[in-house]
Every structure is written in C-alpha cells, then in structure tokens.
Design a protein around this motif. Structure first.
Motif, PDB file in Angstrom:
ATOM      1  N   ASP A  31      41.396  39.371  42.285  1.00  0.00           N
ATOM      2  CA  ASP A  31      40.536  39.738  41.139  1.00  0.00           C
ATOM      3  C   ASP A  31      39.331  39.283  40.485  1.00  0.00           C
ATOM      4  O   ASP A  31      38.361  39.654  39.998  1.00  0.00           O
ATOM      5  CB  ASP A  31      41.230  40.317  39.774  1.00  0.00           C
ATOM      6  CG  ASP A  31      41.693  38.718  39.238  1.00  0.00           C
ATOM      7  OD1 ASP A  31      42.080  38.633  37.863  1.00  0.00           O
ATOM      8  OD2 ASP A  31      40.884  37.603  39.428  1.00  0.00           O
ATOM      9  N   TYR A  32      38.834  37.866  41.997  1.00  0.00           N
ATOM     10  CA  TYR A  32      37.588  37.374  41.590  1.00  0.00           C
ATOM     11  C   TYR A  32      37.559  36.616  42.827  1.00  0.00           C
ATOM     12  O   TYR A  32      38.545  36.297  43.294  1.00  0.00           O
ATOM     13  CB  TYR A  32      38.157  36.004  40.733  1.00  0.00           C
ATOM     14  CG  TYR A  32      36.745  35.488  40.278  1.00  0.00           C
ATOM     15  CD1 TYR A  32      36.601  34.117  40.607  1.00  0.00           C
ATOM     16  CD2 TYR A  32      35.800  36.161  39.179  1.00  0.00           C
ATOM     17  CE1 TYR A  32      35.759  33.365  39.655  1.00  0.00           C
ATOM     18  CE2 TYR A  32      34.392  35.215  39.379  1.00  0.00           C
ATOM     19  CZ  TYR A  32      34.236  33.974  39.551  1.00  0.00           C
ATOM     20  OH  TYR A  32      33.355  33.101  38.535  1.00  0.00           O
ATOM     21  N   PHE A  33      35.606  36.081  43.472  1.00  0.00           N
ATOM     22  CA  PHE A  33      35.750  36.679  44.500  1.00  0.00           C
ATOM     23  C   PHE A  33      34.686  35.845  44.703  1.00  0.00           C
ATOM     24  O   PHE A  33      34.089  35.529  43.643  1.00  0.00           O
ATOM     25  CB  PHE A  33      35.585  37.873  45.223  1.00  0.00           C
ATOM     26  CG  PHE A  33      36.937  38.805  45.123  1.00  0.00           C
ATOM     27  CD1 PHE A  33      37.154  39.050  44.621  1.00  0.00           C
ATOM     28  CD2 PHE A  33      37.636  38.193  46.067  1.00  0.00           C
ATOM     29  CE1 PHE A  33      37.845  40.539  44.400  1.00  0.00           C
ATOM     30  CE2 PHE A  33      38.942  39.035  46.182  1.00  0.00           C
ATOM     31  CZ  PHE A  33      39.354  40.431  45.363  1.00  0.00           C
ATOM     32  N   LEU A  34      34.627  34.686  45.686  1.00  0.00           N
ATOM     33  CA  LEU A  34      33.812  33.425  46.013  1.00  0.00           C
ATOM     34  C   LEU A  34      32.725  33.403  46.701  1.00  0.00           C
ATOM     35  O   LEU A  34      33.756  33.594  47.639  1.00  0.00           O
ATOM     36  CB  LEU A  34      33.908  32.095  44.684  1.00  0.00           C
ATOM     37  CG  LEU A  34      33.934  32.286  43.577  1.00  0.00           C
ATOM     38  CD1 LEU A  34      35.787  32.149  43.257  1.00  0.00           C
ATOM     39  CD2 LEU A  34      33.856  31.214  42.347  1.00  0.00           C
ATOM     40  N   CYS A  90      34.370  32.428  52.229  1.00  0.00           N
ATOM     41  CA  CYS A  90      34.589  33.264  51.155  1.00  0.00           C
ATOM     42  C   CYS A  90      35.807  33.253  50.363  1.00  0.00           C
ATOM     43  O   CYS A  90      36.596  32.613  51.138  1.00  0.00           O
ATOM     44  CB  CYS A  90      34.914  35.391  51.331  1.00  0.00           C
ATOM     45  SG  CYS A  90      35.964  35.457  52.686  1.00  0.00           S
ATOM     46  N   ALA A  91      36.259  33.234  49.253  1.00  0.00           N
ATOM     47  CA  ALA A  91      37.282  32.675  48.126  1.00  0.00           C
ATOM     48  C   ALA A  91      37.639  33.763  47.395  1.00  0.00           C
ATOM     49  O   ALA A  91      36.600  33.858  47.223  1.00  0.00           O
ATOM     50  CB  ALA A  91      36.993  31.430  47.619  1.00  0.00           C
ATOM     51  N   ALA A  92      38.988  33.762  47.580  1.00  0.00           N
ATOM     52  CA  ALA A  92      39.443  34.491  46.278  1.00  0.00           C
ATOM     53  C   ALA A  92      40.559  34.189  44.986  1.00  0.00           C
ATOM     54  O   ALA A  92      41.263  33.432  46.484  1.00  0.00           O
ATOM     55  CB  ALA A  92      39.962  35.937  47.221  1.00  0.00           C
ATOM     56  N   THR A  97      47.058  33.755  37.998  1.00  0.00           N
ATOM     57  CA  THR A  97      47.836  33.005  38.398  1.00  0.00           C
ATOM     58  C   THR A  97      47.613  31.905  38.382  1.00  0.00           C
ATOM     59  O   THR A  97      47.024  31.022  37.541  1.00  0.00           O
ATOM     60  CB  THR A  97      48.857  33.096  39.850  1.00  0.00           C
ATOM     61  OG1 THR A  97      47.591  33.191  40.754  1.00  0.00           O
ATOM     62  CG2 THR A  97      50.034  34.271  39.633  1.00  0.00           C
ATOM     63  N   GLY A  98      46.372  32.159  38.841  1.00  0.00           N
ATOM     64  CA  GLY A  98      45.036  31.067  38.404  1.00  0.00           C
ATOM     65  C   GLY A  98      44.535  29.897  39.097  1.00  0.00           C
ATOM     66  O   GLY A  98      43.915  28.998  38.163  1.00  0.00           O
TER      67      GLY A  98
ATOM     68  N   LEU B  98      40.011  28.914  35.501  1.00  0.00           N
ATOM     69  CA  LEU B  98      39.676  30.346  35.948  1.00  0.00           C
ATOM     70  C   LEU B  98      38.301  30.613  35.895  1.00  0.00           C
ATOM     71  O   LEU B  98      37.557  30.392  35.250  1.00  0.00           O
ATOM     72  CB  LEU B  98      41.006  31.177  34.717  1.00  0.00           C
ATOM     73  CG  LEU B  98      42.470  30.809  34.583  1.00  0.00           C
ATOM     74  CD1 LEU B  98      43.177  31.168  33.378  1.00  0.00           C
ATOM     75  CD2 LEU B  98      42.959  31.238  36.073  1.00  0.00           C
ATOM     76  N   ASN B  99      38.593  31.726  37.142  1.00  0.00           N
ATOM     77  CA  ASN B  99      37.507  32.456  37.299  1.00  0.00           C
ATOM     78  C   ASN B  99      36.404  31.018  37.156  1.00  0.00           C
ATOM     79  O   ASN B  99      34.796  31.749  36.402  1.00  0.00           O
ATOM     80  CB  ASN B  99      37.080  33.216  36.524  1.00  0.00           C
ATOM     81  CG  ASN B  99      38.015  34.616  36.143  1.00  0.00           C
ATOM     82  OD1 ASN B  99      38.821  34.381  37.203  1.00  0.00           O
ATOM     83  ND2 ASN B  99      38.092  35.207  34.961  1.00  0.00           N
TER      84      ASN B  99
END
Lengths: 113, 113
Positions: A31-34, A90-92, A97-98, B98-99
């Motif tokens: 749910d988070y992408f960089l 790209c990374a996710a 879980t984090g 996280l994030n």
C-alpha cells in the motif's frame, strides 16, 4: 520470488521527451510505493512516493501513477534531461507488516542529448 | 552533512575469512537496515534494527550477524565468507520504519574468491 518487477532493464529517451518507467507488483497487501534513483558508485536516493489511497502524485518533472487493479505503477519524467540518466528502482511495502521494502531489479535510463 | 557513511568501499576476501562492514548515520534515525544487491536483482534486506539493542532478520540473513549498540552505528559481520556473499552491500536508515523513505550509504563492493 520477485514481488516487485521492472521488466525493462533499460530505456533510452531523447532529451526533452517523456520517460516512462514501469513497475508491476504481485502482493495485493502493498500500500505504499517509492521510486529511487541511483547513479554509479552511489547509493540509491529517494525520488518520489505514492500511497495506495492516491492514484497520482506529482513533484516537479516527476509524476508517479498507481493502478491498483492492475497492480502497476509508472514513473513519468517530463521533460527528460541528461542528468536524469541513472538506474531507477521501484519499491513497495505493506504498512500492516511494515518491516521491509521490496525492490524491483531496476531500469537503466539513458537520456540522449 | 554526512548522512549514512559506509566503510570500506571495496573489499576482496578469501573463502572462510571474516570481516565487518561498518555503517554510521548522523541523522539520529531510529531505524537502520542492511541490503545486498546482486547483479540483475533488486535490493534484498539482510537485517534491520528499530533502535539500539534491537535487531531482526530480513529476507536473506543467513551468513551474517549484526549488532546495534548505539543509535548511530550498525555494523554487519560476515563470519565465514562464501562466494555467494559476493555482492554490493548498502546500509540505510530512516526515522520511521513505516511509510518512510530510506537514506542510503554509497555501498560496499565485496568479492569473495
């Protein structure tokens, strides 16, 4: 098991044109992408990110698009500049879980003057 | 501002030798990470730490050990080097796990012959 995939190892673009780098993922919990940019002999540096609550995030010449139904994200660079020549990862991560980011294999972008 | 500093930049080891890869950050980040990048592959997490005295395994921890005695330092130990550990190693840190974007060091190129 590669959960984040960048299927294009390399991309060449003329200066001033648009660069589009693609990334696919398999884990629906992400749910988070960089996006990171890496020059030779240097560590990756953060470029732009997007949360799954959005479908677009823009920062200057860089825009990331997220298509959750297709499990696909893309990075657009407009206009491309020679200094953008680098490897892009790209990374996710799944924030519930984090504990780690999963990285793609990278796309080497060459911007031709 | 130094950021994340890794030493050495290059090292050649013989099979069975041991060494410690050093990593230090001056940003007062709680979280620190060790990644390895093999040719044509994405970065894979070896170990991470959420604060001084606390470490945990990542995706590929076998053959490595870590310690975190201070907030600033996070060394990675290879006890019995094997050719499979030939890789580029990156240390990274973040304020929040996280994030949060990662700040990377410039990497250590390790060859085990």
């Amino acid at each position: 098991d590669q959960q984040v995939k960048q299927n294009s190892p390399s991309l060449s673009v003329q200066e001033g044109r648009i660069s589009i780098l693609n990334c696919d993922y398999t884990n629906s919990m992400f749910d988070y992408f960089l996006w990171y940019k890496k020059y030779p002999a240097e560590g990756p540096t953060f470029l732009i990110s997007i949360s799954s609550i959005k479908d677009k995030n823009e920062d200057g010449r860089f825009t990331v698009f997220l298509n959750k139904s297709a499990k696909h994200l893309s990075l657009h660079i407009v206009p491309s500049q020679p200094g953008d020549s680098a490897v892009y990862f790209c990374a996710a991560t799944a924030s519930n879980t984090g504990n780690q980011f999963y990285f793609g294999t990278g796309t080497s972008l060459t911007v031709i003057p | 501002n130094a950021g994340v500093t890794q030493t050495p930049k290059f090292r050649i080891l013989k099979i069975g030798q041991s060494m410690t890869l050093q990593c230090a950050q001056d940003m007062n980040h709680n979280y620190m990470y060790w990644y390895r990048q093999d040719p044509g592959m994405g970065l894979k997490l070896i170990y991470y730490s959420v604060g001084a005295g606390i470490t945990d395994k990542g995706e590929v921890p076998n053959g490595y050990n870590v310690s975190r005695s201070t907030t600033e330092d996070f060394p990675l130990r290879l006890e019995l080097a094997a050719p499979s550990q030939t890789s580029v190693y990156f240390c990274a840190s973040s304020y929040e796990r996280l994030n949060e974007k990662l700040f990377f060091g410039s990497g250590t190129q390790l060859s085990v012959l």
